[in-house]
Enzyme design. Structure first.
Site, PDB file in Angstrom:
ATOM      1  CD1 TRP A   1     131.551  19.869 -14.267  1.00 16.12           C
ATOM      2  CD2 TRP A   1     130.103  21.240 -13.275  1.00 16.12           C
ATOM      3  NE1 TRP A   1     131.155  21.407 -15.077  1.00 16.12           N
ATOM      4  CE2 TRP A   1     130.398  21.919 -14.724  1.00 16.12           C
ATOM      5  CE3 TRP A   1     129.278  21.936 -12.497  1.00 16.12           C
ATOM      6  CZ2 TRP A   1     129.845  23.396 -14.965  1.00 16.12           C
ATOM      7  CZ3 TRP A   1     128.833  23.423 -12.522  1.00 16.12           C
ATOM      8  CH2 TRP A   1     129.126  24.072 -13.685  1.00 16.12           C
TER       9      TRP A   1
ATOM     10  CG  ASP B   1     126.308  15.822 -12.542  1.00 16.87           C
ATOM     11  OD1 ASP B   1     125.321  15.826 -13.664  1.00 16.87           O
ATOM     12  OD2 ASP B   1     126.817  16.951 -12.458  1.00 16.87           O
TER      13      ASP B   1
ATOM     14  CE  LYS C   1     127.408  20.387 -19.943  1.00 18.13           C
ATOM     15  NZ  LYS C   1     127.605  21.511 -20.395  1.00 18.13           N
TER      16      LYS C   1
HETATM   17  N1  PLP Z   1     127.124  18.963 -13.932  1.00 18.64           N
HETATM   18  C1  PLP Z   1     127.985  18.686 -14.999  1.00 18.64           C
HETATM   19  C2  PLP Z   1     128.929  17.503 -15.091  1.00 18.64           C
HETATM   20  C3  PLP Z   1     128.061  19.728 -16.010  1.00 18.64           C
HETATM   21  O1  PLP Z   1     128.834  19.562 -17.017  1.00 18.64           O
HETATM   22  C4  PLP Z   1     127.359  21.091 -15.568  1.00 18.64           C
HETATM   23  C5  PLP Z   1     127.627  22.185 -16.576  1.00 18.64           C
HETATM   24  O2  PLP Z   1     128.287  22.025 -17.569  1.00 18.64           O
HETATM   25  C6  PLP Z   1     126.695  21.081 -14.569  1.00 18.64           C
HETATM   26  C7  PLP Z   1     126.492  20.062 -13.664  1.00 18.64           C
HETATM   27  C8  PLP Z   1     125.715  22.270 -14.354  1.00 18.64           C
HETATM   28  O3  PLP Z   1     124.816  22.353 -15.269  1.00 18.64           O
HETATM   29  P1  PLP Z   1     123.538  23.822 -15.242  1.00 18.64           P
HETATM   30  O4  PLP Z   1     124.569  24.795 -15.801  1.00 18.64           O
HETATM   31  O5  PLP Z   1     122.684  23.243 -15.819  1.00 18.64           O
HETATM   32  O6  PLP Z   1     123.421  24.051 -13.804  1.00 18.64           O
END
Ligand code: PLP
Length: 361
Positions: A101, A173, A197
């Site tokens: 991520w 994040d 989550k």
């Molecule tokens: N950042 C993290 C740590 C994630 O776990 C996720 C998705 O699982 C995201 C970003 C992306 O999120 P989204 O699908 O809401 O764009």
């Protein structure tokens, strides 16, 4: 059989919250209508919205000089919103790469600035780990430092908050770990998290931003991603995801009733110790992350004999233990054990794992 869902998302909600939402679904607050049907600009919904923000502020002890935004767009929306709001004239930002991520965030940022990607991945005794912060090479004059404290797919955590002095604006994040343990908001410029989550259903994204960072958005920043526009309009520049916001509010109340983030931290620690303990005390299962960087939210593990993967998944599902298949990038298994997963759920999983090992080991 009681079902425990170990999915990484979207949307892990406490069973009590879902039951309450079900009871209130068609007749909310005696209004004879659903909360999702009432105007977001009406007094009744504004009370819901304000109470949710207040409860979140209490839970995380958010200082007064931070705005809380309830947005659309998910984590990936913020991968764009962060550079669009914060790049200023610097044109460069530091991106710590600790997993899937964090790397994805850097890739998106590349559209708007030059990310200096700091490869923080290393191995210690053959296990995946994060390099010490003293080895992170920061860029002088960078607009901010972005990192991801919990890599949902890799099961890698960076528990220590980066500390490089007041000049370095830290952006995090927190999508998969917010509200799972205490957090000193004052150490951050921006904290963001997709809700799906630890907070509520997909479609809602939280942003906590220090006020002095407002007013710097790129002219090309879409208004719905512009922190200043959202703050000025109390997150109602466009129609917010009202039902998700209401559900998040119920989760915040549930968390408070449970004893808040400190109480969650204790339970999450117990859950993680139990699961990693069973993995570590067996040659049948293994986890490939160094102890200091193991995630307490997402626990990937492999069976020593991957030929047993399919039967493990089939039998665990039949035993009420759902969604244990690992992410395709990592393979094997993954148990996501967010706040909504009770200790009994992890115990049911570890009992199953030990029994499976006895039968197939
Ligand atoms: N950042 C993290 C740590 C994630 O776990 C996720 C998705 O699982 C995201 C970003 C992306 O999120 P989204 O699908 O809401 O764009």
């Amino acid at each position: 059989t009681q079902v425990f869902n170990f999915s990484s998302g979207p949307a892990m909600l406490p069973a009590d919250v879902l039951r309450q939402a079900q009871e209130e679904l068609c007749d909310w607050n005696g209004l004879g209508t659903s909360v999702m049907e009432i105007s977001h600009r009406g007094k009744a919904f504004i009370e819901v919205a304000e109470q949710a923000e207040k409860d979140l502020r209490d839970l995380l002890h958010i200082p007064q000089n931070y705005k809380v935004l309830f947005c659309h767009g998910g984590g990936r929306g913020q991968f764009a919103a962060v550079p669009l709001n914060l790049a200023g004239s610097a044109g460069v930002a530091d991106y710590v790469d600790g997993g899937y991520w964090a790397e994805s965030a850097a890739k998106e940022a590349q559209k708007y600035l030059t990310p200096n990607v700091i490869d923080a991945c290393t191995t210690v005794d053959g296990l995946r780990a994060i390099k010490p912060m003293s080895e992170w090479q920061l860029t002088k004059g960078a607009a901010y430092l972005h990192y991801c404290p919990n890599e949902t797919i890799d099961g890698i955590a960076i528990d220590e908050t980066p500390a490089f002095g007041d000049d370095v604006t830290v952006v995090a994040d927190y999508s998969s770990t917010i509200l799972s343990s205490p957090l000193d908001v004052s150490r951050f410029g921006v904290i963001y998290a997709g809700a799906q989550k630890n907070i509520g259903p997909a479609g809602l994204t939280l942003v906590i931003v220090r006020e002095d960072l407002l007013g710097k958005a790129n002219i090309a920043c879409p208004s719905i991603l512009d922190y200043t526009v959202l703050a000025k309009n109390d997150s109602m520049f466009n129609t917010p995801p009202t039902f998700a916001w209401y559900l998040a509010g119920l989760v915040f109340k549930w968390l408070k009733a449970k004893g808040g983030v400190a109480a969650m931290d204790k339970i999450n620690q117990q859950k993680a110790e139990l699961l990693y303990g069973v993995i570590d005390n067996s040659d049948f299962y293994r986890n490939s992350v160094a102890a200091a960087n193991r995630s307490r939210m997402n626990v990937p593990f492999q069976l020593a004999d991957s030929a047993l993967d399919a039967v493990f998944l089939e039998e665990s599902f039949a035993a009420g233990l759902h969604a244990l298949k690992g992410h395709r990038v990592v393979g094997g298994m993954r148990a996501s054990i967010y706040n909504a997963m009770p200790l009994e759920g992890v115990r049911a999983l570890t009992d199953f794992m030990q029994d499976f090992e006895r039968r197939h080991g």
